[in-house]
Write an enzyme that holds these catalytic residues in place. Structure first.
Site, PDB file in Angstrom:
ATOM      1  N   ARG A   9       0.832  -1.282  -0.214  1.00  0.00           N
ATOM      2  CA  ARG A   9      -0.114  -0.028   0.045  1.00  0.00           C
ATOM      3  C   ARG A   9       0.921   1.106   0.048  1.00  0.00           C
ATOM      4  O   ARG A   9       1.713   1.242   0.819  1.00  0.00           O
ATOM      5  CB  ARG A   9      -0.905   0.085   1.206  1.00  0.00           C
ATOM      6  CG  ARG A   9      -2.405  -0.502   0.703  1.00  0.00           C
ATOM      7  CD  ARG A   9      -3.408  -0.456   1.940  1.00  0.00           C
ATOM      8  NE  ARG A   9      -4.299  -1.525   1.689  1.00  0.00           N
ATOM      9  CZ  ARG A   9      -5.449  -1.173   1.250  1.00  0.00           C
ATOM     10  NH1 ARG A   9      -5.891  -0.111   1.143  1.00  0.00           N
ATOM     11  NH2 ARG A   9      -6.439  -2.006   0.935  1.00  0.00           N
ATOM     12  N   THR A  33      -1.039   7.423  -0.547  1.00  0.00           N
ATOM     13  CA  THR A  33      -2.306   7.324  -1.177  1.00  0.00           C
ATOM     14  C   THR A  33      -3.303   6.202  -0.544  1.00  0.00           C
ATOM     15  O   THR A  33      -4.470   6.371  -0.777  1.00  0.00           O
ATOM     16  CB  THR A  33      -2.246   7.048  -2.683  1.00  0.00           C
ATOM     17  OG1 THR A  33      -1.689   5.984  -2.920  1.00  0.00           O
ATOM     18  CG2 THR A  33      -1.381   8.106  -3.422  1.00  0.00           C
ATOM     19  N   ASP A  43       5.510 -12.650  12.768  1.00  0.00           N
ATOM     20  CA  ASP A  43       5.634 -12.128  11.512  1.00  0.00           C
ATOM     21  C   ASP A  43       5.892 -13.551  10.724  1.00  0.00           C
ATOM     22  O   ASP A  43       7.129 -14.062  10.731  1.00  0.00           O
ATOM     23  CB  ASP A  43       6.769 -10.999  11.116  1.00  0.00           C
ATOM     24  CG  ASP A  43       6.657 -10.521   9.782  1.00  0.00           C
ATOM     25  OD1 ASP A  43       6.716 -11.703   8.755  1.00  0.00           O
ATOM     26  OD2 ASP A  43       6.445  -9.241   9.560  1.00  0.00           O
ATOM     27  N   ASP A  88       9.011 -13.096   8.038  1.00  0.00           N
ATOM     28  CA  ASP A  88      10.394 -13.182   9.011  1.00  0.00           C
ATOM     29  C   ASP A  88      10.462 -14.594   9.397  1.00  0.00           C
ATOM     30  O   ASP A  88      11.771 -15.049   9.529  1.00  0.00           O
ATOM     31  CB  ASP A  88      10.179 -12.470  10.155  1.00  0.00           C
ATOM     32  CG  ASP A  88      10.596 -10.899   9.434  1.00  0.00           C
ATOM     33  OD1 ASP A  88      11.045 -10.598   8.219  1.00  0.00           O
ATOM     34  OD2 ASP A  88      10.204  -9.753  10.352  1.00  0.00           O
TER      35      ASP A  88
HETATM   36  N1  URA Z   1       1.448 -10.625   9.332  1.00  0.00           N
HETATM   37  C1  URA Z   1       2.098 -11.557   9.823  1.00  0.00           C
HETATM   38  O1  URA Z   1       3.250 -12.114   9.337  1.00  0.00           O
HETATM   39  N2  URA Z   1       1.623 -11.747  11.114  1.00  0.00           N
HETATM   40  C2  URA Z   1       0.641 -11.346  11.688  1.00  0.00           C
HETATM   41  O2  URA Z   1       0.280 -11.392  12.862  1.00  0.00           O
HETATM   42  C3  URA Z   1      -0.191 -10.200  10.922  1.00  0.00           C
HETATM   43  C4  URA Z   1       0.075 -10.151   9.602  1.00  0.00           C
END
Ligand code: URA
Length: 209
Positions: A104, A108, A200, A203
């Site tokens: 995103r 904008t 994440d 990651d």
């Molecule tokens: N993206 C992720 O990797 N973990 C989350 O908790 C939310 C979005």
């Protein structure tokens, strides 16, 4: 309104527990996501149409079944969606794979597609869009919009973990897209992470921070 399916198979839930655990390292996390994805592929294809065919076994004639209907396509959303592709492909090796990468624009707030490559017969395929974490739903909604714009008419969304907020947003934006999950979690936190979630996903899959 689209339907939401949570796969409560014990094997999926067992593996998801270790995926969630913060002490699980990159190698094991990646392997577990791969295994859960294969199991989810098994469940998501449960209602595919079949047709009867006649074949010869070494012993005699047999009437048996093969999968009929539309061919399948996978569309992982970059980058975390990549972690689920190989597991699904082990179950559906003939599926073609497209990719969608978007972000995103912070000013904008409009989605910017930086990479979209889909099978050229996308309008004839049943597509499974793959995004491990359905948080706000923003990326999944934008990716599905982008795929529909290119002709797709039959789409399912497959995620590992979702927040209720993300599920509701996808259902409003794309009421024709059913959602398949390994777990529906409690909520989003103020940083947009799913609680309790797994952190994440990108990651943890790729060992970045
Ligand atoms: N993206 C992720 O990797 N973990 C989350 O908790 C939310 C979005």
């Amino acid at each position: 309104m689209s339907k939401v399916f949570v796969f409560d198979h014990p094997l999926i839930q067992h593996k998801l527990t270790y995926i969630r655990d913060k002490s699980t390292g990159t190698k094991e996390f990646r392997e577990l996501v791969d295994e859960v994805s294969a199991l989810m592929a098994f469940e998501i294809t449960r209602n595919l149409p079949t047709q009867e065919v006649t074949i010869e076994t070494p012993v005699g004639k047999a009437t048996s079944k093969t999968i009929a209907g539309k061919k399948l396509g996978l569309v992982p959303i970059l980058r975390a969606g990549l972690g689920m592709v190989d597991g699904i492909l082990r179950m559906i090796p003939a599926a073609k794979v497209g990719h969608v990468g978007l972000y995103r624009d912070p000013e904008t707030l409009k989605p910017v597609e930086y990479y979209v490559k889909l099978p050229n017969d996308v309008n004839e395929r049943e597509l499974i869009v793959i995004d491990p974490m359905l948080a706000t739903g923003g990326s999944a909604i934008d990716a599905i919009t982008s795929i529909k714009r290119r002709g797709a008419t039959s789409i399912k969304l497959m995620c590992l973990v979702a927040a209720p907020e993300g599920v509701a947003a996808v259902q409003i934006a794309h009421p024709d897209v059913d959602i398949y999950l390994a777990a529906m979690d409690e909520k989003l936190n103020e940083k947009g992470y799913i609680v309790p979630g797994l952190g994440d996903a990108g990651d943890r899959l790729f060992g970045t921070k």
